[in-house]
Design a protein around this motif. Structure first.
Motif, PDB file in Angstrom:
ATOM      1  N   PHE A 489       0.824  -1.162  -0.080  1.00 24.30           N
ATOM      2  CA  PHE A 489      -0.066  -0.110  -0.232  1.00 24.30           C
ATOM      3  C   PHE A 489       0.819   1.124  -0.024  1.00 24.30           C
ATOM      4  N   PHE A 490       2.030   1.313   0.792  1.00 20.41           N
ATOM      5  CA  PHE A 490       2.645   2.595   1.130  1.00 20.41           C
ATOM      6  C   PHE A 490       3.487   2.670  -0.243  1.00 20.41           C
ATOM      7  N   GLU A 491       4.121   1.526  -0.792  1.00 20.21           N
ATOM      8  CA  GLU A 491       5.007   1.757  -1.776  1.00 20.21           C
ATOM      9  C   GLU A 491       4.288   1.952  -3.055  1.00 20.21           C
ATOM     10  N   ASP A 492       3.217   1.166  -3.516  1.00 19.65           N
ATOM     11  CA  ASP A 492       2.592   1.299  -4.706  1.00 19.65           C
ATOM     12  C   ASP A 492       1.505   2.336  -4.784  1.00 19.65           C
ATOM     13  N   LYS A 493       0.866   2.568  -3.899  1.00 20.55           N
ATOM     14  CA  LYS A 493      -0.448   3.474  -4.014  1.00 20.55           C
ATOM     15  C   LYS A 493      -0.068   4.912  -3.232  1.00 20.55           C
ATOM     16  N   PHE A 494       0.371   4.880  -1.907  1.00 20.29           N
ATOM     17  CA  PHE A 494       0.537   6.218  -1.223  1.00 20.29           C
ATOM     18  C   PHE A 494       1.871   6.927  -1.965  1.00 20.29           C
ATOM     19  N   SER A 799      15.322   8.372  -9.290  1.00 20.48           N
ATOM     20  CA  SER A 799      15.761   7.711  -8.124  1.00 20.48           C
ATOM     21  C   SER A 799      14.926   8.473  -6.698  1.00 20.48           C
ATOM     22  N   ALA A 800      14.591   9.675  -6.880  1.00 20.38           N
ATOM     23  CA  ALA A 800      14.024  10.160  -5.746  1.00 20.38           C
ATOM     24  C   ALA A 800      12.748   9.342  -5.246  1.00 20.38           C
ATOM     25  N   PHE A 801      12.045   9.037  -6.332  1.00 19.48           N
ATOM     26  CA  PHE A 801      10.533   8.211  -5.968  1.00 19.48           C
ATOM     27  C   PHE A 801      11.182   7.075  -5.619  1.00 19.48           C
ATOM     28  N   CYS A 802      12.219   6.272  -6.048  1.00 24.49           N
ATOM     29  CA  CYS A 802      12.541   4.847  -5.374  1.00 24.49           C
ATOM     30  C   CYS A 802      13.077   5.033  -4.068  1.00 24.49           C
ATOM     31  N   HIS A 803      13.728   6.192  -3.474  1.00 22.09           N
ATOM     32  CA  HIS A 803      13.964   6.292  -2.266  1.00 22.09           C
ATOM     33  C   HIS A 803      12.947   6.387  -1.459  1.00 22.09           C
ATOM     34  N   LEU A 804      11.705   7.356  -1.971  1.00 24.72           N
ATOM     35  CA  LEU A 804      10.719   7.654  -1.250  1.00 24.72           C
ATOM     36  C   LEU A 804       9.691   6.520  -0.865  1.00 24.72           C
ATOM     37  N   ALA A 805       9.610   5.554  -1.938  1.00 23.26           N
ATOM     38  CA  ALA A 805       8.721   4.251  -1.925  1.00 23.26           C
ATOM     39  C   ALA A 805       9.395   3.445  -1.059  1.00 23.26           C
ATOM     40  N   GLY A 806      10.666   3.532  -0.957  1.00 24.21           N
ATOM     41  CA  GLY A 806      11.495   2.379   0.059  1.00 24.21           C
ATOM     42  C   GLY A 806      11.178   3.096   1.318  1.00 24.21           C
ATOM     43  N   ALA A 807      11.442   4.195   1.738  1.00 25.29           N
ATOM     44  CA  ALA A 807      11.121   4.771   3.022  1.00 25.29           C
ATOM     45  C   ALA A 807       9.727   4.565   3.648  1.00 25.29           C
ATOM     46  N   LEU A 808       8.608   4.736   2.770  1.00 23.23           N
ATOM     47  CA  LEU A 808       7.276   4.754   2.922  1.00 23.23           C
ATOM     48  C   LEU A 808       6.739   3.293   3.425  1.00 23.23           C
ATOM     49  N   GLY A 809       7.575   2.584   2.425  1.00 22.21           N
ATOM     50  CA  GLY A 809       7.270   1.107   2.606  1.00 22.21           C
ATOM     51  C   GLY A 809       7.827   0.624   4.136  1.00 22.21           C
ATOM     52  N   ALA A 810       8.996   0.992   4.440  1.00 28.91           N
ATOM     53  CA  ALA A 810       9.664   0.569   5.506  1.00 28.91           C
ATOM     54  C   ALA A 810       9.007   1.315   6.783  1.00 28.91           C
ATOM     55  N   VAL A 811       8.699   2.532   6.754  1.00 27.19           N
ATOM     56  CA  VAL A 811       8.203   3.153   8.138  1.00 27.19           C
ATOM     57  C   VAL A 811       6.784   3.638   7.993  1.00 27.19           C
ATOM     58  N   GLY A 812       6.022   3.732   6.967  1.00 26.25           N
ATOM     59  CA  GLY A 812       4.701   4.145   6.999  1.00 26.25           C
ATOM     60  C   GLY A 812       3.808   3.710   7.878  1.00 26.25           C
ATOM     61  N   TRP A 813       3.829   2.019   7.753  1.00 28.77           N
ATOM     62  CA  TRP A 813       2.917   1.391   8.883  1.00 28.77           C
ATOM     63  C   TRP A 813       3.306   1.556  10.270  1.00 28.77           C
ATOM     64  N   PRO A 814       4.652   1.271  10.527  1.00 27.52           N
ATOM     65  CA  PRO A 814       4.803   1.433  11.776  1.00 27.52           C
ATOM     66  C   PRO A 814       4.430   2.817  12.589  1.00 27.52           C
ATOM     67  N   VAL A 815       4.951   3.977  11.500  1.00 33.15           N
ATOM     68  CA  VAL A 815       4.414   5.548  12.232  1.00 33.15           C
ATOM     69  C   VAL A 815       2.936   5.138  12.488  1.00 33.15           C
ATOM     70  N   SER A 816       2.228   4.552  11.300  1.00 32.97           N
ATOM     71  CA  SER A 816       0.654   4.951  11.446  1.00 32.97           C
ATOM     72  C   SER A 816       0.229   4.157  12.816  1.00 32.97           C
ATOM     73  N   GLN A 817       0.754   2.911  12.873  1.00 37.63           N
ATOM     74  CA  GLN A 817       0.323   2.059  14.155  1.00 37.63           C
ATOM     75  C   GLN A 817       0.723   2.828  15.553  1.00 37.63           C
ATOM     76  N   ALA A 818       2.030   3.246  15.570  1.00 35.60           N
ATOM     77  CA  ALA A 818       2.385   4.151  16.648  1.00 35.60           C
ATOM     78  C   ALA A 818       1.447   5.327  16.894  1.00 35.60           C
TER      79      ALA A 818
END
Length: 898
Positions: A489-494, A799-818
C-alpha cells in the motif's frame, strides 16, 4: 556489489555506536532466545518486589499552589514572612484583613430570577440564610454534631458573623436604605467607627443618581474557620459555595474519575495490538477471493504480551520511584496512559522486524537478526523519550518535575522488559512457528496450501502456512510479491500520490498555512495556570468562581507590604523619607494610588484630627519613646490596625505592615511587570526590610517562568537529541531534519494550543517535552529510511521516487501504528471531566497529529522535492557539460579543417 556496499559504508560511517550497539543487542537477544525462562521469571519477580513499594508507600501529595508554582518562587518566602508575623495563630485575626485567606467557606448567593438580591423579599431571605448558617447544627461524616460557633475563627472572643452584611440586608429588607444613604464601595455608618468596605460583599452593584446603592446581583460571605476544623458543611440549599479545601478535593475527584478509565484503555490497546498481529492471506478459489488467517505467522499472544509487559513496566517504575521517595502527584496518574502507548510501539517494531526475517532460519538466528534490525529503532525511541522527560524535569515546577521523573522511569523499564520478557516469549512463539503449530492452541495446523481439503471450521481457525512453496494447485496464493500488505500500500499507492503536481502544491500551501496558523497562535497564547480550571464545570464551586470573577473583581487585589526594620515615624526626616517610599508603591500603573492605600499612620492622623486635637504632623519630631503614647492611645480605639503593628515589651514598634490596592488587570504580562516593580522597590530600600505579598504574586512567578522555561527545554532538547541520534544514525543529514522537525512540531503544538483554548501551563509543558521525543522518533525513522532504503521499481528512472517508496514502505505502517495506538491510549482521557486531564488529551492529540503529518506528508515531501531538484540540476549540469564539450569538439574540428 560488494565494492558498492563498502563505498556506502565508508561514506556513511558517521555513527560510531550503531554497529557496536547492533552487534551487542543481536548477541544478547540470541542468548535470551536460547535461555528464555530466566528472562521471564526474573523480571516478574522484580515487578512483584517493586509492587510492594507501590502498595506500602503510595500517597498522593496535593497542594495546588505548591504543585503549580516554581520551587524557588519568591512569593513562597514572602508569604512565609507574613504568615509567621501576621497569621501564625488564630488569635491575631481581624475580619477583612486576613492576609493569607485562611481556612474558611465562601457562600455566594444569587436570586433565582437573576434580579437584584437587595429587593425586600430577597434581602429578608438573606437574613434567614445567615441565621441558618450561624445557628444551625450540622452533622459530620463520623456522626458528630457541631455548629458554626464551634469551628469558627474568633475575633475579640466571638465568631465573625458578617455583621456588616447583616446590617445592609436588614436595611433593604425593611426598605430603610434611603434613610441611611448606603454608598458603595465604602459606606460610613453612624453605627460604625470605621467605613464599611462593601466591595467584597456585594457584586454587580448598580447606583442611583445620588451614587447610593440601588441594587446588586449577588452577595458573597466568608465564614472563617479555625485551624482545628476537619470536616465542614458545604451544601447549603441553592447557594454556590467554595471552601479552602475545594481545589485539593477537585484534584482528588479528578483522580477518582480517571483511574477506572485505565482498564478501558488497557482493553482497547490489547484489542488493537491483537488485531495488528494477525497475518492474513488472500485465497483465490473458483473465482472467489477471501481472506484466511495464517495462525502460524499470526502473533495475537504477542499483542497481549506487549500490553501486559508495558503494564508491568509502569507498575515497576511507580514502585521504584516510591521506594526512592520521589513524590507522587495527581498529574502522575496520567503517566500510565501515555506509557502504555510507548510500549505498544516497541511491540510493533520488534514484531515487524521478526516477520522480515527468513522463516528458513533457526529461531535463535531469527531473533538475532530481527533484534539487530530493530535495535537502533528501539534504542533511539527509548533513549530520546527518556531524555525528553528528563530534560522536561529541569523545570522547577513540582507537577512537571515529578511527572517527568515517573515517565522517564517508565520508559526505561519498558525498554528493559521489552528486551527481556518480550524477546523471551517471542522466541517461544518462534518455536511454535518453526513447528507450524497454532499460535494460541499450540496444536498442529492444516497446511494453508491444502485449503481445498479442509472444512469450514478449519479454514477459519486452524490454517497455517509452510515454508516450502506449493505449486500445481487448483487455486493460487499470492506469492509473486512477498511484501506484506502495508508495504504494497505505502510503496505502490501512497507513494505515487507524491508525484501528483496538485498534491505537491497543496502540501506546500498546507505547510505555509501551518506555519502562519502556528505563528498567530503563539502570539495570542495565554501563559499561566488558571486555578479555576481545576474545578469541574459541573461542580457548584465552579459557579462560585465564575460569578466571583465577574461580579467581585477586586477580591484579590490588595498588596500587603511588611516593614521588618521599621523607622521611627515620629521623627520628621524618617517619616518624610518613608512617605516617599509609600508614594513609589502607589504607582498609578499598578495601584489605585493614595485612595487605595491602607496605612495605620494615615489613620492615626485622621484619628487625631477627628478628636479635635490636631497635631502638626509636618513639623512633628519625636523619639521612639515619645511617639509610643500617641500610638498607644490610637491602637486602643482601633482594632483594625492593632494587629498591623508588632511591638516588643516596651511597646516599641518592631515591625508593621500596610496595604495598597492593585488595579484590576487580566492575568497576563502586566501582573508580572507589577510584581517585578514592587519587588524592585523593596530591594531598593534594604534598610527597611520591605517584603511585598499578594495572591497575584503566585501567578506572576508562574507566568514569569513558563515561557522562558519552555523555550529553554526546547533548546536543550535539540542540543542533546541531535548528537544522540547521530550516534546511532549513519546519515549526518538526519541531524538537520531532526532539528527542523523538533522545532516545527513544538512550534505547531504551541501555536494551535491557543486555538483550542489551552494555556501554556504545567500540563501543556509536559506534552511539549513529549513532543520532542516523538519528533526525534519520527524524523529519525523517516530520514534514515529515505537515505538507506531504495525500492527497485521496474521502469522507474526517478531515483528520488525509488527512495521515497522504499522509505514509506519501511516506516509508513509502523508510524501509523504508533500514532493510532497513542490516540487510542489517550482517547479515553477526553471523557474525563477534568481540565488537567482534558489538557493532557488535547496536547497529546496535537503532538500525535502534527507528528504524523510531518512523518507521512511534510517530511517525505520535502525530502522527495529536494532530491528531485538535486537530480534535475545535476542533469542540467551534465547536459551543459556535454553541450560545452560538443561545442569544443566542433570548434576544434573547424580549426583543423581550416
Amino acid at each position: 556489489m560488494l565494492l558498492e556496499t563498502k563505498k556506502k559504508r565508508k561514506c556513511c560511517s558517521f555513527a560510531p555506536l550503531e554497529e557496536i550497539w547492533t552487534n551487542a543487542m543481536g548477541r544478547y537477544c540470541r542468548f535470551v532466545a536460547i535461555h528464555p525462562w530466566p528472562f521471564i521469571i526474573l523480571p516478574t519477580i522484580i515487578t512483584t518486589f517493586l509492587a510492594t513499594g507501590f502498595l506500602q508507600n503510595f500517597e498522593i501529595v496535593r497542594g495546588v499552589h505548591w504543585l503549580y508554582s516554581p520551587l524557588n518562587a519568591p512569593w513562597k518566602n514572602e508569604e512565609a514572612i507574613l504568615q509567621k508575623n501576621w497569621a501564625g495563630d488564630d488569635v491575631h485575626f481581624y475580619p477583612g484583613k486576613d492576609v493569607l485567606r485562611r481556612k474558611g467557606i465562601y457562600l455566594l448567593v444569587e436570586s433565582l430570577d437573576e434580579g437584584s438580591v437587595l429587593r425586600p423579599r430577597e434581602a429578608a431571605d438573606m437574613l434567614i440564610l445567615m441565621d441558618f448558617v450561624t445557628n444551625s447544627t450540622f452533622s459530620s461524616k463520623n456522626g458528630s454534631f457541631f455548629s458554626y460557633r464551634d469551628i469558627c475563627l474568633r475575633f475579640q472572643g466571638d465568631c465573625f458573623l458578617n455583621s456588616h452584611a447583616k446590617m445592609i440586608a436588614s436595611m433593604f429588607a425593611k426598605g430603610d436604605q434611603k434613610i441611611f444613604n448606603v454608598t458603595f464601595p465604602l459606606f460610613m455608618s453612624k453605627y460604625s467607627s470605621e467605613p464599611v468596605n462593601l466591595a467584597n460583599t456585594l457584586g454587580g452593584v448598580t447606583l442611583d443618581e445620588n451614587d447610593h446603592i440601588k441594587g446588586a446581583k449577588a452577595w458573597m460571605l466568608l465564614f472563617n474557620l479555625n485551624n482545628t476544623t476537619k470536616k465542614i458543611p458545604i451544601s447549603l440549599l441553592r447557594v454556590s459555595h467554595f471552601h479552602s479545601n475545594t481545589l485539593d478535593k477537585e484534584l482528588a475527584e479528578s483522580n477518582t474519575r480517571l483511574i477506572p478509565k485505565f482498564s478501558v484503555t488497557f482493553s482497547l490497546l490489547i484489542i488493537f495490538s491483537v488485531l495488528c498481529t494477525f497475518n492474513t492471506k488472500w485465497v483465490h478459489r473458483e473465482g472467489v477471493t477471501f481472506p484466511v488467517v495464517d495462525w502460524v505467522l499470526s502473533k495475537p499472544v504477542m499483542g497481549i504480551v506487549g500490553v501486559v509487559v508495558t503494564a508491568m513496566a509502569v507498575l515497576s517504575a511507580m514502585g521504584a520511584c516510591l521506594m526512592l521517595g520521589i513524590t507522587f502527584v495527581d498529574m502522575c496518574t496520567v503517566m500510565p496512559f501515555l506509557s502504555l502507548t510507548v510500549g505498544i510501539d516497541d511491540t510493533f517494531l520488534m514484531l515487524a522486524a521478526w516477520h522480515e526475517t527468513s522463516r528458513s532460519l533457526s529461531v535463535e538466528d531469527r531473533i538475532e537478526q530481527s533484534m539487530r534490525h530493530a535495535a537502533v529503532s528501539i534504542s533511539i525511541t527509548s533513549l530520546t523519550d527518556a531524555l525528553a522527560f528528563l530534560i522536561g524535569a529541569i523545570a522547577p515546577l513540582p507537577a512537571v518535575m515529578y511527572f517527568c521523573y515517573y515517565s522517564a522511569a517508565a520508559i526505561s523499564f519498558i525498554f528493559l522488559y521489552s528486551v527481556t520478557i518480550f524477546v523471551a516469549i517471542l522466541s517461544l512463539q518462534g518455536r511454535l512457528e518453526s513447528k507450524f503449530l497454532h499460535n494460541i492452541t499450540m496444536q498442529k495446523t492444516r497446511n494453508l496450501a491444502l485449503i481445498e481439503k479442509t472444512n469450514c471450521c478449519e479454514r477459519f481457525f486452524n490454517m497455517g502456512s509452510r515454508v516450502e512453496r506449493q505449486t500445481n494447485r487448483s487455486f493460487s496464493l499470492e506469492r509473486l510479491d512477498t511484501r506484506l500488505w502495508y508495504q504494497r500500500f505505502f510503496e505502490d499507492k501512497f507513494a505515487r500520490l507524491f508525484q501528483l503536481r496538485w498534491l505537491q502544491f497543496v502540501t506546500i500551501l498546507a505547510m505555509i498555512a501551518y506555519g502562519i496558523g502556528a505563528y498567530f497562535g503563539v502570539k495570542q497564547l495565554t501563559v499561566g495556570f488558571d486555578l479555576t480550571n481545576i474545578v469541574s464545570p459541573s461542580s457548584p464551586a465552579r459557579r462560585f468562581l465564575e460569578i466571583r470573577s465577574e461580579l467581585f473583581p477586586d477580591d484579590v487585589t490588595h498588596l500587603d507590604v511588611a516593614v521588618m526594620s521599621p523607622p521611627n515615624l515620629g521623627n520628621k526626616e524618617n517619616r518624610e523619607a518613608f512617605e516617599r517610599v509609600i508614594e513609589e508603591f502607589e504607582d498609578p500603573l499598578c495601584t489605585l494610588g493614595r485612595s487605595g492605600s491602607d496605612f495605620w499612620l494615615f489613620a492615626l492622623i485622621d484619628y487625631n484630627n477627628r478628636l479635635g486635637f490636631p497635631i502638626d504632623w509636618i513639623n512633628l519630631n519625636m523619639t521612639a519613646e515619645e511617639f509610643t503614647p500617641t500610638l498607644e492611645s490610637f491602637l486602643m480605639s482601633s482594632d483594625r490596625y492593632s494587629y498591623d503593628i508588632l511591638r516588643d515589651q516596651n511597646k516599641t514598634i518592631t515591625a508593621f505592615r500596610f496595604s495598597v490596592t492593585l488595579r484590576k488587570v487580566p492575568f497576563d504580562q502586566h501582573i508580572v511587570d507589577c510584581a517585578q516593580k514592587m519587588r524592585k522597590i523593596c530591594s531598593k530600600y534594604p534598610s527597611y526590610g520591605l517584603v511585598s505579598y499578594s495572591p497575584l504574586w503566585n501567578l506572576a512567578d508562574q507566568f514569569e517562568i513558563m515561557w522562558p522555561q519552555t523555550m529553554q527545554d526546547l533548546y536543550i532538547s535539540i542540543a542533546v537529541m541531535v548528537p544522540v541520534a547521530l550516534l546511532f544514525v549513519r546519515q549526518p543529514l538526519c541531524a538537520l531534519m531532526i532539528s527542523l522537525n523538533i522545532a516545527s512540531i513544538a512550534f505547531g503544538v504551541l501555536g494551535f494550543m491557543s486555538w483550542w483554548n489551552i494555556n501554556l501551563d504545567c500540563t501543556s509543558m509536559i506534552t511539549i517535552a513529549m513532543s520532542v521525543g516523538f519528533s526525534v522518533d519520527f524524523a529519525a525513522h523517516v530520514t534514515f529510511a529515505y537515505m538507506t532504503e531504495k525500492r527497485e521499481i521496474p521502469g522507474e528512472e526517478n531515483s528520488a521516487f525509488c527512495h521515497l517508496a522504499g522509505a514509506l514502505g519501511a516506516v509508513g505502517w509502523p508510524v501509523s501504528q504508533a500514532s493510532i495506538s497513542v490516540l487510542l491510549g489517550v482517547s479515553i482521557l477526553a471523557t474525563v471531566d477534568s481540565y488537567v486531564v482534558q489538557t493532557c488529551f488535547k496536547t497529546v492529540f496535537l503532538v500525535i497529529v502534527f507528528g504524523s503529518i510531518h512523518a507521512l506528508l511534510f517530511l517525505p515531501m520535502v525530502l522527495y522535492l529536494l532530491h528531485s531538484f538535486y537530480n534535475y540540476f545535476k542533469k542540467l549540469k551534465q547536459k551543459r557539460a556535454v553541450h560545452i564539450a560538443g561545442q569544443d569538439s566542433t570548434s576544434n574540428s573547424t580549426v583543423s579543417t581550416q
